[in-house]
Design a protein around this motif. Sequence first.
Motif, PDB file in Angstrom:
ATOM      1  N   ASN A 199       0.830  -1.214   0.000  1.00 50.79           N
ATOM      2  CA  ASN A 199       0.000   0.000   0.000  1.00 50.79           C
ATOM      3  C   ASN A 199       0.861   1.260   0.000  1.00 50.79           C
ATOM      4  N   LYS A 202       2.021   1.811  -3.362  1.00 52.39           N
ATOM      5  CA  LYS A 202       0.930   2.230  -4.259  1.00 52.39           C
ATOM      6  C   LYS A 202       0.477   3.668  -3.999  1.00 52.39           C
ATOM      7  N   TYR A 203       0.341   4.005  -2.705  1.00 49.69           N
ATOM      8  CA  TYR A 203      -0.225   5.319  -2.375  1.00 49.69           C
ATOM      9  C   TYR A 203       0.847   6.331  -1.945  1.00 49.69           C
ATOM     10  N   ASP A 226       4.574   6.191   5.176  1.00 49.05           N
ATOM     11  CA  ASP A 226       4.876   6.772   3.861  1.00 49.05           C
ATOM     12  C   ASP A 226       4.547   8.249   3.858  1.00 49.05           C
ATOM     13  N   ARG A 245     -12.832   0.868   0.417  1.00 47.44           N
ATOM     14  CA  ARG A 245     -11.747   1.608  -0.215  1.00 47.44           C
ATOM     15  C   ARG A 245     -12.072   3.099  -0.191  1.00 47.44           C
ATOM     16  N   GLY A 256      -9.672  -3.647  -2.054  1.00 48.21           N
ATOM     17  CA  GLY A 256     -10.125  -3.211  -0.726  1.00 48.21           C
ATOM     18  C   GLY A 256     -10.048  -4.355   0.287  1.00 48.21           C
ATOM     19  N   LEU A 259      -6.012  -4.309   3.879  1.00 53.30           N
ATOM     20  CA  LEU A 259      -6.016  -3.896   5.292  1.00 53.30           C
ATOM     21  C   LEU A 259      -6.910  -4.786   6.147  1.00 53.30           C
TER      22      LEU A 259
END
Length: 299
Positions: A199, A202-203, A226, A245, A256, A259
Motif C-alpha cells: 500500500n 501504491k499510495y 509513507d 476503499r 479493498g 487492510l
Amino acid sequence: MPGIVATGVSGICGYAFLATSADAQRVAGALLGTALFLPVACLIAGIGAVVRAGFTERERAARELASALHLRDQFIATASHELRTPLTSLSLTVQQMKRGPRVEHTSSAERRIQALQRQTERLARLVNGLLDVSTIVEGRLRLHVERFDLSEAVRTAAEAYEEDSAHAGNTLVVDAPPGIVGEWDRLRVEQIVGNLISNAVKYGRGRPIHVSVRAGNGNALIVVKDEGIGIPRQDQDRIFQRFERVERGPGYSGFGLGLWIVREFAAAMDGTVRVESEAEHGAAFTVVLPRRDSTGQVD
Ligand code: ADP
C-alpha cells in the motif's frame, strides 16, 4: 387487507347482534359504537398491514443481500483456487528461464525475464490474498506459531517489495534491530508487512517509505510509514473493513482487502493495527503484536 376485512366483518356482526335488541337506546348506542369502531379499527389494521409489508420487504432485501454476499465469497474462493494452478506452473517456468544457460540471455532478454518474474510474483500475491480471504471467511485460519526474530521476518517481507518500490520510485528504508524475538506465525507476519508496504508503494507518491520494528512493554511494534496521498480522517475506520476503499481514481485500483487481511491476521495473533494519517500528508500504520514467548524472555 385480511386484517381490514376481518375488522369490518366483526364490526358488522357486533352491530347486527346488538341491533336485534328491543331496547331502542341500545340499538342507537350500537349504531354509534359501530360507526366509531369501524373506521378507527380499519385505520389501525391498515397501518399494521403497511408496517408488516415494510418488514417483509426488509427481510426479503436482507435475505437477497446475504445470498449475494455468499455468492461473492464462493466466487472468490473458486476463482482463486482455479487461478492458483496455472500460476504455479507459470512461476516455475519463469524460475527455470532465470536459471537457464546464461550465454543465451542477452541483456534485453534478461530484463524481460525479470519483468516477467515481477509480474508473476505480483499476480501470485493477488491470488494468495484472495485465497486468504476465503480462509478467513470460512473460519479456516490456523496459525503456525514458531519462535523467530521479528526483524528478520520484516526484512524478508521488505526485500520482496524492493523491486516494486524501486520501480515506483520509492526508497524503502528498513530500521529493524536484531533480537526482537517472540512467537508468532512468521508467514502471516510477513503477509501483514507485505500488505502494508505494498500500500505504501501504491499510495506513497514515489516518496521514501520507512519500515521500523521496536519492542517494549511486552509488545513488538511494526510501523510502515509513507509520505503519500494520506487518508481522510472520516475514512480511517472503515478502510479496515472488507472491500472498503477510498476511491482515488484510475491510478489507484485494488480490491479493498489488504487492510482487512492485515487486521484479521493481527487479531489472530492477539494484535492490533491502527493508522495515523492526514489527507495529502502520508500515512503511518502501526501493528502491535504481543510478544508471546514460551521461554519467558520478554522485555
Ligand atoms: P486496496 O489498496 O486494494 O484498495 P486496502 O484494504 O489495502 O485495499 O486499503 C483500503 C483503502 O485504504 C485503500 O483503498 C486506500 O484508499 C486506503 N489506504 C491504504 N493504505 C494507504 C496508504 N498507505 N496511503 C493512503 N491510503 C491508503
